[in-house]
Design a protein around this motif. Structure first.
Motif, PDB file in Angstrom:
ATOM      1  N   PRO A 127       0.835  -1.202   0.000  1.00 31.41           N
ATOM      2  CA  PRO A 127       0.000   0.000   0.000  1.00 31.41           C
ATOM      3  C   PRO A 127       0.869   1.251   0.000  1.00 31.41           C
ATOM      4  O   PRO A 127       1.959   1.259   0.580  1.00 31.41           O
ATOM      5  N   GLY A 128       0.384   2.289  -0.641  1.00 32.47           N
ATOM      6  CA  GLY A 128       1.090   3.562  -0.612  1.00 32.47           C
ATOM      7  C   GLY A 128       0.960   4.206   0.749  1.00 32.47           C
ATOM      8  O   GLY A 128       0.238   3.716   1.623  1.00 32.47           O
ATOM      9  N   LEU A 129       1.661   5.304   0.931  1.00 33.37           N
ATOM     10  CA  LEU A 129       1.628   6.003   2.208  1.00 33.37           C
ATOM     11  C   LEU A 129       0.686   7.193   2.114  1.00 33.37           C
ATOM     12  O   LEU A 129       0.839   8.042   1.237  1.00 33.37           O
ATOM     13  N   LEU A 130      -0.290   7.244   3.003  1.00 32.07           N
ATOM     14  CA  LEU A 130      -1.208   8.372   3.103  1.00 32.07           C
ATOM     15  C   LEU A 130      -0.593   9.373   4.078  1.00 32.07           C
ATOM     16  O   LEU A 130      -0.456   9.093   5.269  1.00 32.07           O
ATOM     17  N   VAL A 131      -0.156  10.514   3.564  1.00 28.03           N
ATOM     18  CA  VAL A 131       0.509  11.535   4.370  1.00 28.03           C
ATOM     19  C   VAL A 131      -0.491  12.658   4.650  1.00 28.03           C
ATOM     20  O   VAL A 131      -1.134  13.159   3.737  1.00 28.03           O
TER      21      VAL A 131
END
Length: 181
Positions: A127-131
């Motif tokens: 999963p990508g990183l939610l910043v």
């Protein structure tokens, strides 16, 4: 699998009492023992983020800032700083605490690149990183820059690309004796 996850969702921390069996002859905790703990927590953080088995691909610079004494509590904190397609950079911070005084010291920080693996041992998407804040953007950007700089450095000194003439002058002031044949 979620498409994006926050760093908070996969954050991990552990605290351990440092025992005499972890120490060297000087009574300080072995750096190798601390590195082993750092690798374990990086694995836990990356696996929690990816929901996959993860392996360590690289460790970026470990500077031991202060020694850890027998009898101190060692706390390690890990968080996802960067996500690629199949890899993650896990930031690990290590702090020691004297149990009688309560005084805490930052011992070291390092960055572990972890790669998610599927059941066949192949690299697997993460999963990508939610910043959600500037601090997260700074950490992500720093990891991206560190990754790009490492690639440039490795390419620059690859034996097929290395230009000896470019470095001979700068080596004259170093503790080296060159006798080319």
């Amino acid at each position: 699998m979620k498409k994006f996850k926050t760093a908070r969702e996969s954050r991990v921390s552990i605290t351990q009492l440092m025992l005499p069996s972890h120490s060297n002859f000087g009574g300080k905790i072995h750096g190798g023992h601390i590195l082993g703990l750092m690798d374990q927590i990086a694995f836990a953080c990356a696996s929690k983020h990816s929901r996959k088995y993860c392996v360590t691909a690289s460790v970026n610079r470990v500077d031991f800032l202060s020694p850890v004494e027998v009898g101190e509590l060692l706390t390690l904190k890990a968080s996802i700083n960067y996500t690629g397609r199949t890899s993650m950079v896990v930031g690990v911070r290590v702090e020691s605490q004297n149990v009688t005084t309560g005084k805490k010291r930052h011992c070291n920080s390092s960055y572990f690149t972890m790669v998610a693996k599927d059941e066949n041992g192949n690299s697997s998407p993460v999963p990508g990183l939610l910043v959600q804040d500037e601090h997260g953007i700074r950490r992500f950007a720093r990891s991206k820059f560190r990754k790009e700089a490492a690639f440039r450095r490795d390419t620059q000194f690859d034996e097929n690309h290395f230009n000896i003439k470019q470095y001979m002058g700068s080596l004259k002031t170093e503790n080296i004796k060159i006798e080319l044949k």
